[in-house]
Design an enzyme around this catalytic site. Sequence first.
Site, PDB file in Angstrom:
ATOM      1  N   SER A  77     -15.454 -44.723 -83.226  1.00 23.24           N
ATOM      2  CA  SER A  77     -14.414 -43.692 -83.230  1.00 23.24           C
ATOM      3  C   SER A  77     -13.089 -44.304 -82.805  1.00 23.24           C
ATOM      4  CB  SER A  77     -14.783 -42.588 -82.228  1.00 23.24           C
ATOM      5  OG  SER A  77     -13.701 -41.695 -82.061  1.00 23.24           O
ATOM      6  N   TYR A 100     -17.414 -39.460 -73.728  1.00 23.78           N
ATOM      7  CA  TYR A 100     -17.431 -39.768 -75.162  1.00 23.78           C
ATOM      8  C   TYR A 100     -16.681 -41.072 -75.452  1.00 23.78           C
ATOM      9  CZ  TYR A 100     -16.799 -39.157 -80.211  1.00 23.78           C
ATOM     10  OH  TYR A 100     -16.796 -39.343 -81.569  1.00 23.78           O
TER      11      TYR A 100
HETATM   12  N1  LIG Z   1     -15.986 -36.238 -87.466  1.00 30.66           N
HETATM   13  C1  LIG Z   1     -15.126 -36.907 -86.745  1.00 30.66           C
HETATM   14  O1  LIG Z   1     -13.977 -36.517 -86.603  1.00 30.66           O
HETATM   15  C2  LIG Z   1     -15.485 -38.170 -86.076  1.00 30.66           C
HETATM   16  C3  LIG Z   1     -14.499 -38.920 -85.451  1.00 30.66           C
HETATM   17  C4  LIG Z   1     -14.829 -40.103 -84.828  1.00 30.66           C
HETATM   18  C5  LIG Z   1     -16.151 -40.506 -84.799  1.00 30.66           C
HETATM   19  N2  LIG Z   1     -17.107 -39.758 -85.398  1.00 30.66           N
HETATM   20  C6  LIG Z   1     -18.481 -40.222 -85.317  1.00 30.66           C
HETATM   21  O2  LIG Z   1     -19.097 -40.162 -86.591  1.00 30.66           O
HETATM   22  C7  LIG Z   1     -20.480 -39.970 -86.435  1.00 30.66           C
HETATM   23  C8  LIG Z   1     -20.941 -38.868 -87.372  1.00 30.66           C
HETATM   24  O3  LIG Z   1     -20.276 -37.678 -87.092  1.00 30.66           O
HETATM   25  P1  LIG Z   1     -20.114 -36.458 -88.091  1.00 30.66           P
HETATM   26  O4  LIG Z   1     -18.700 -36.063 -88.047  1.00 30.66           O
HETATM   27  O5  LIG Z   1     -20.713 -36.767 -89.398  1.00 30.66           O
HETATM   28  O6  LIG Z   1     -20.947 -35.353 -87.300  1.00 30.66           O
HETATM   29  P2  LIG Z   1     -22.172 -34.453 -87.770  1.00 30.66           P
HETATM   30  O7  LIG Z   1     -22.495 -33.603 -86.591  1.00 30.66           O
HETATM   31  O8  LIG Z   1     -21.864 -33.797 -89.051  1.00 30.66           O
HETATM   32  O9  LIG Z   1     -23.346 -35.494 -87.981  1.00 30.66           O
HETATM   33  C9  LIG Z   1     -24.006 -36.104 -86.893  1.00 30.66           C
HETATM   34  C10 LIG Z   1     -25.491 -36.064 -87.165  1.00 30.66           C
HETATM   35  O10 LIG Z   1     -26.172 -36.743 -86.107  1.00 30.66           O
HETATM   36  C11 LIG Z   1     -27.346 -36.009 -85.815  1.00 30.66           C
HETATM   37  N3  LIG Z   1     -27.801 -36.248 -84.450  1.00 30.66           N
HETATM   38  C12 LIG Z   1     -27.274 -35.779 -83.309  1.00 30.66           C
HETATM   39  N4  LIG Z   1     -28.000 -36.184 -82.272  1.00 30.66           N
HETATM   40  C13 LIG Z   1     -28.993 -36.945 -82.736  1.00 30.66           C
HETATM   41  C14 LIG Z   1     -30.066 -37.649 -82.144  1.00 30.66           C
HETATM   42  N5  LIG Z   1     -30.255 -37.636 -80.810  1.00 30.66           N
HETATM   43  N6  LIG Z   1     -30.904 -38.337 -82.930  1.00 30.66           N
HETATM   44  C15 LIG Z   1     -30.725 -38.334 -84.260  1.00 30.66           C
HETATM   45  N7  LIG Z   1     -29.746 -37.676 -84.888  1.00 30.66           N
HETATM   46  C16 LIG Z   1     -28.868 -36.996 -84.133  1.00 30.66           C
HETATM   47  C17 LIG Z   1     -26.960 -34.571 -86.031  1.00 30.66           C
HETATM   48  O11 LIG Z   1     -28.116 -33.761 -86.262  1.00 30.66           O
HETATM   49  C18 LIG Z   1     -26.051 -34.664 -87.226  1.00 30.66           C
HETATM   50  O12 LIG Z   1     -26.755 -34.455 -88.442  1.00 30.66           O
HETATM   51  C19 LIG Z   1     -20.709 -39.685 -84.968  1.00 30.66           C
HETATM   52  O13 LIG Z   1     -21.160 -40.839 -84.316  1.00 30.66           O
HETATM   53  C20 LIG Z   1     -19.350 -39.325 -84.477  1.00 30.66           C
HETATM   54  O14 LIG Z   1     -19.169 -39.613 -83.121  1.00 30.66           O
HETATM   55  C21 LIG Z   1     -16.810 -38.600 -86.028  1.00 30.66           C
END
Ligand SMILES: NC(=O)c1ccc[n+]([C@@H]2O[C@H](COP(=O)([O-])OP(=O)(O)OC[C@H]3O[C@@H](n4cnc5c(N)ncnc54)[C@H](O)[C@@H]3O)[C@@H](O)[C@H]2O)c1
Length: 689
Positions: free
Chosen positions: A566, A579
Site C-alpha cells: 500500500s 495498518y
Molecule cells: N483498495 C485499496 O484502496 C487498497 C489500497 C492499498 C492497499 N490495498 C491492499 O490491497 C489488497 C486487496 O484489497 P482489496 O481492495 O481488493 O480489498 P477486498 O476486501 O476487496 O479484498 C480482500 C480480500 O481478502 C480476503 N481476506 C481477508 N482476510 C483474509 C484472511 N485472513 N485470509 C484470507 N483471505 C482474507 C477478503 O475476504 C477479501 O476477499 C489488501 O492487501 C489491501 O490492503 C488496497
Amino acid sequence: MTQGSLLPSLWDDAVAARLDEPGLLLYRSNLLGSDLRITNFGGGNTSAKVAAKDPLTGADVQVLWVKGSGGDIGSMKLDGFATVYMDRLMQLRAQYRDLSQEDAMVQALDHCIFNLNPRAPSIDTWLHAFVPQVHVDHVHSDAVIAIAAAKDQVALTKTVFGDEIGYLPWQRPGIDLGIQLGRLAEENPHLKGAVLGSHGLFTWGATAKECYETTIRIINTAAAWLAANEARPVFGGEKVPALAAQDRKAAARRLMPLIRGRISKAEMKAGHFTDAPEVLDFVNSNALTALAPLGTSCPDHFLRTKIKPLILPADADEPALDALIAGYRADYAAYYDRCKRPNSPALRDPNAVIYLVPGVGMISFAKDKSTARISAEFYLNAINVMRGASGVSTYQGLPEQEAFDIEYWLLEEAKLQRMPKAKPMQGRVAFITGGAGGIGSATADRLLKEGCNVVLADVDQPSLDEVTAGFAKRYGRDMVRGVVMDVTQETQVVAALEQTVQEYGGLDVVVNNAGITSAAAVEDTTLAMWNRTMDILSTGYFLVAREGYRILKAQALGGSMVFVSSKNGVAASPAASAYCTAKAAEIHLARCMALEGAPFGIRVNVVNPDAVLRGSKIWQGEWSQQRAASNKIAVSELEEHYRKRSLLQRSVFPEDIAEGVYFFASDLSAKSTGNFLNVDAGNAVSFTR
Ligand SMILES: NC(=O)c1ccc[n+]([C@@H]2O[C@H](COP(=O)([O-])OP(=O)(O)OC[C@H]3O[C@@H](n4cnc5c(N)ncnc54)[C@H](O)[C@@H]3O)[C@@H](O)[C@H]2O)c1
Ligand SMILES: [Zn+2]
C-alpha cells in the site's frame, strides 16, 4: 468399459422426426460422443451422403457431410462438418494408383469442397466416402480397440462379431485404406461394419438410426464378450499395494514439482494427477513393466500420450529422477533417429507426457492443464485397451516405424503449425490470496487472460465460489480453482499450496494480496486490533510467501512473488498506525526475500495501490467512514477526494493494480527484483527514494 454396464440406445424418434439429414447426422454424432465408452475425446468421426443443389449450377449433386478436422463429435455443431462433392471424390479414387500418391491426394481434397465450406476435411474422409452405405460411423471404443490390438485380432474379430463385421489390418488412414474399406463393404453386402487393426471400428447403415444402433450394439457385444472371457486377476494381479489415499496424494505432490522443474526448461508445463481405481489396477500390477513399454496402440492415443509412459518409483529421490528422466529422453531421441525419414520434421520435446507411479497413480504434464488432463484420459483409454487385449489374448503395440510415421507425419506437423501461438503465461500457475476481493479478482482476470492457471484463496467462501465459477465459465473449468483458506492459519496455508501443486503440478507466481484495514488513533489502538492487523497482513504475507518459496525452490524454475502492499507501507497516514506498520513490514519482507531468492531466480516485488474504491470490499465498511471523518468529508465524496488528491487527478481501479501485478508476475519484469511500483495516480509522499 466396465462390465455389466452396457450402453443404452439414446435415440429418440420424436426428436429425430423434426430433423433434416444434416440435423440427423449431428444428432447421431452428439449422442455417440456423449459417452467416453463409445469414443475418446476428439476421436472418431461420422458422415452422411446427402442430396443437394450445386450453388453454382443448380444441378442435383451428392454431398458427403463428414466430421472435419478438429473438434469432438460430442460437442460439435453443424459447422464442425466438412462438406465435399461425392462425384469428385470418386474421380480421385479412379485416378489413384499407389501409396506414393497419398499426400498429394490430401492436397486434392481441397478441390472437392462443396459450398466454400471453411471446415477442413480430415484424413478419414476417404474411409467414409467409399463405403457405399449412406451413413457411416467411425469410433475409437476401448472395447473394440482391445480386440483390434490383440495378437490374434483376426480370429477374435470373427469369434466376437461373427459374420457381420469385417476386418482390415493396420494401415495409416488415407485414400488407400479408404479404397480397401469401400471394396470390403461393396464385396460383402451383409457386413454391418469392420474392425480396423490397432485402430478402431467402422459401422454403417441405410438410415441414421440404423447406423447409430449398430454402433452401440457392436460396442456392447465387444464389451460383454471381453468381460465374460477376461482372465483373472486382471493385469496378472497386484505387485505393489496402493498407498493410503492421503499418502498417494502426498507422493504426487512431492513428485510433481520435481518432474515439472526437469521438463519445463523449453516450455512451461502444467500437470494433472489421477489415482482413479482403473489407473491403480494398472500401475500397481505385475503386468505394468511388461505392458507399458509396448506402447499405446491407437494412433489417437499416442499422439496425446507419446508412445510410452515413464515409470517412476513413488520414493524416487532427485538423483533417481534425473537419471530416469534423462533415460527417457535418450530413449525417445534414439527412437527418432532410428525411424526418421529424410523429410521428417525436427525432433520434438523428448520428455514423457505420462508418468506412472506404482502405489500412487498417474501424473501427466503438457503445455496446459486441459491438454494434461486430456492426455491422462487418453492414457486411461490405453489402459482399458491393454486390459481388454491382455485379458483375452496378448496385447500388441503398433510397430515402431508405423507409430513414428503417424507421430511425425507431415500432415500432423502442419496441424501443429496451425495451432495458435502460445499465450505468455501458458502452462504457468499462480496462487492469489484474497482472490475473491476487488484487486485479487482483477489480478486473476489479468493472469487468466494471458493463459495462466489461477488458484484463488480466500476466507470468504460465498464470494470465492461466485468469483471462481465466473472465471471457470469465461476461461474454462481447467484454468481456475478456488480454495478456502485463512492466511493467519499455518496449516490452512500449507494445505492450500499443497492443493495448488496437486491440481496443477507446481507453482510459478504467488500474489500476496489478502487484506483488511484497521483505523484508530495510536492511543485508541487496542492490542487486539494491532495483533489482528499484523496477523493478517504481515504474518499472513509471511506464511504464504514462505510456503510458496519452498515449492518454488524445490521446483527449481525460478518464479515470481508479488506483494500487494500500500501507499501506506511507504508513507505514514494519521489514525492507521497498525495498518501502516503492517504494510511497511510486507515491503521489507519482500526485500529480504528478494535477496534470499535471487540465487534461485525467485523474484519478489511489490505493488503499492492507493485509494482503489471501486470493487474493493475494504472500502464498503467502517474504513470508508473513518477515512471520510479523518478528511472531514462525506463517504460519497471519498472517490472524488482521492482523485483530486492524486498528482494525475485520476481515479485508480482494481484493473490498474492488476496491470502492475501482471508486469511483475510475468517475464516482462524478468530483470527486476526487490522493487516496488506505486499505482496511485501519483502521490509525492510515496515517491521511491
Ligand atoms: N483498495 C485499496 O484502496 C487498497 C489500497 C492499498 C492497499 N490495498 C491492499 O490491497 C489488497 C486487496 O484489497 P482489496 O481492495 O481488493 O480489498 P477486498 O476486501 O476487496 O479484498 C480482500 C480480500 O481478502 C480476503 N481476506 C481477508 N482476510 C483474509 C484472511 N485472513 N485470509 C484470507 N483471505 C482474507 C477478503 O475476504 C477479501 O476477499 C489488501 O492487501 C489491501 O490492503 C488496497
Ligand atoms: Zn480413427
